[in-house]
Design a protein around this motif. Structure first.
Motif, PDB file in Angstrom:
ATOM      1  N   UNK A 211       0.868  -1.179   0.000  1.00 56.63           N
ATOM      2  CA  UNK A 211       0.000   0.000   0.000  1.00 56.63           C
ATOM      3  C   UNK A 211       0.898   1.221   0.000  1.00 56.63           C
ATOM      4  N   UNK A 212       0.799   2.017  -1.040  1.00 56.42           N
ATOM      5  CA  UNK A 212       1.642   3.199  -1.174  1.00 56.42           C
ATOM      6  C   UNK A 212       0.903   4.425  -0.657  1.00 56.42           C
ATOM      7  N   UNK A 213       1.625   5.299   0.045  1.00 56.79           N
ATOM      8  CA  UNK A 213       1.027   6.497   0.624  1.00 56.79           C
ATOM      9  C   UNK A 213       1.895   7.696   0.250  1.00 56.79           C
ATOM     10  N   UNK A 214       1.304   8.650  -0.443  1.00 59.26           N
ATOM     11  CA  UNK A 214       2.024   9.855  -0.847  1.00 59.26           C
ATOM     12  C   UNK A 214       1.165  11.087  -0.573  1.00 59.26           C
ATOM     13  N   UNK A 215       1.808  12.230  -0.565  1.00 57.24           N
ATOM     14  CA  UNK A 215       1.107  13.506  -0.432  1.00 57.24           C
ATOM     15  C   UNK A 215       1.463  14.396  -1.603  1.00 57.24           C
ATOM     16  N   UNK A 257      -2.199  12.876  -9.273  1.00 57.76           N
ATOM     17  CA  UNK A 257      -2.913  11.834  -8.534  1.00 57.76           C
ATOM     18  C   UNK A 257      -3.069  10.588  -9.393  1.00 57.76           C
ATOM     19  N   UNK A 258      -3.498  10.767 -10.639  1.00 58.16           N
ATOM     20  CA  UNK A 258      -3.689   9.618 -11.525  1.00 58.16           C
ATOM     21  C   UNK A 258      -2.379   8.861 -11.734  1.00 58.16           C
ATOM     22  N   UNK A 259      -1.287   9.579 -11.863  1.00 56.60           N
ATOM     23  CA  UNK A 259       0.012   8.928 -12.031  1.00 56.60           C
ATOM     24  C   UNK A 259       0.386   8.131 -10.785  1.00 56.60           C
ATOM     25  N   UNK A 266       4.244   2.854  -9.148  1.00 55.66           N
ATOM     26  CA  UNK A 266       4.310   1.739  -8.192  1.00 55.66           C
ATOM     27  C   UNK A 266       5.574   1.719  -7.344  1.00 55.66           C
ATOM     28  N   UNK A 267       6.599   2.496  -7.693  1.00 56.20           N
ATOM     29  CA  UNK A 267       7.848   2.515  -6.922  1.00 56.20           C
ATOM     30  C   UNK A 267       7.977   3.811  -6.118  1.00 56.20           C
ATOM     31  N   UNK A 268       6.867   4.497  -5.939  1.00 47.91           N
ATOM     32  CA  UNK A 268       6.893   5.782  -5.248  1.00 47.91           C
ATOM     33  C   UNK A 268       5.994   5.703  -4.023  1.00 47.91           C
ATOM     34  N   UNK A 269       6.565   5.939  -2.854  1.00 46.94           N
ATOM     35  CA  UNK A 269       5.772   6.002  -1.625  1.00 46.94           C
ATOM     36  C   UNK A 269       6.500   6.855  -0.599  1.00 46.94           C
ATOM     37  N   UNK A 270       5.743   7.421   0.306  1.00 45.43           N
ATOM     38  CA  UNK A 270       6.314   8.236   1.377  1.00 45.43           C
ATOM     39  C   UNK A 270       6.761   9.619   0.946  1.00 45.43           C
TER      40      UNK A 270
END
Length: 283
Positions: A211-215, A257-259, A266-270
């Motif tokens: 589960x990826x979480x970004x701001x 957001x869509x990206x 898929x390799x981007x989180x935090x």
């Protein structure tokens, strides 16, 4: 920016989110980031759960009143025109029972949610004063919506994502104000800085579940939130602060957001990404 700009098809449909279900909070205003996000996710193939307040909860803009704008119901109609399904829920994101009810609605209609976009935020109001003059109840209201609401939505929907067992994505709409800070905005700036910290912690906790979480941290975006100052004032602020020389559009945020919620991200989180025309370039 015209009413139609928030949902215009600047890119062709991609289908990259086909088979996914997204929930977007704060999606009911005519000229808003939430509306643009909902449309862009639908354009990418996702079914969408839209949450907002009732029509009477916030003052309507003149164009909303003149057009008979119906809050999330109007946005849901636009989503359906784009070829995906939409359901709506009037939600107080800072009330835990209301959040649980919205989760139940998403399960009933779609069997779950793959993407959560925490976009809802407190409108500019009595909080825009020096901290020495800031009423404690006003401070609490801003933190209740911006931080508690993001926490509650994330808590309950992340549990559901874990139980589903196939990962997912959470995007928190923060603000450049949470990094820069500004005078007469202490409650808003503090709440958005806290959202960025929450994003970091959640990404570390949920990464093992895929589960990826970004701001995202928008700067000056052309929505109805800019109506509080004359256009000439905003033009000067933009000229002084924004290297690209214009306000961003709601679509600029929606495209990110869509990206992030697609396999392309898929390799981007935090991360807490600035979407600000270059206003802040160091972190």
């Amino acid at each position: 920016m015209t009413a139609g700009d928030a949902t215009r098809a600047e890119t062709p449909p991609t289908g990259r989110l086909s088979g996914k279900v997204a929930l977007v909070t704060g999606a009911g205003r005519m000229r808003s980031i939430g509306r643009a996000i909902a449309a862009e996710l639908a354009r990418s193939g996702a079914d969408v759960v839209l949450t907002g307040t009732s029509n009477s909860a916030q003052p309507r803009t003149d164009e909303e009143r003149d057009s008979g704008w119906r809050d999330v119901e109007s946005v849901a109609a636009e989503v359906r025109e784009l070829g995906t399904r939409a359901v709506t829920a009037v939600t107080d994101i800072a009330d835990e029972d209301s959040v649980r009810n919205t989760l139940s609605t998403a399960f009933k209609e779609f069997g779950g949610v793959d993407i959560l976009v925490n976009n809802a935020a407190a409108a500019r109001a009595e909080d825009r004063v020096p901290v020495t003059d800031l009423d404690t109840d006003v401070w609490d209201r801003v933190l209740r919506i911006n931080l508690r609401g993001t926490f509650l939505m994330s808590k309950h929907f992340a549990r559901q994502l874990v139980d589903q067992g196939h990962g997912g994505s959470i995007v928190n709409i923060s603000s450049l104000a949470g990094k820069l800070g500004s005078a007469n905005s202490s409650a808003y700036c503090a709440s958005k800085a806290a959202v960025q910290s929450l994003t970091s912690s959640m990404a570390q906790e949920l990464g093992g579940e895929q589960i990826r979480v970004n701001a995202l941290c928008p700067g000056i975006i052309s929505t109805s939130r800019l109506d509080d100052l004359p256009q000439s004032t905003w033009a000067k602020i933009i000229a002084d602060r924004v290297p690209l020389g214009r306000a961003g559009s709601a679509h600029d945020v929606a495209a990110a957001v869509a990206f992030l919620t697609s396999d392309e991200g898929r390799w981007i989180t935090g991360q807490s990404w600035n979407i600000d025309g270059g206003q802040l370039t160091i972190r």
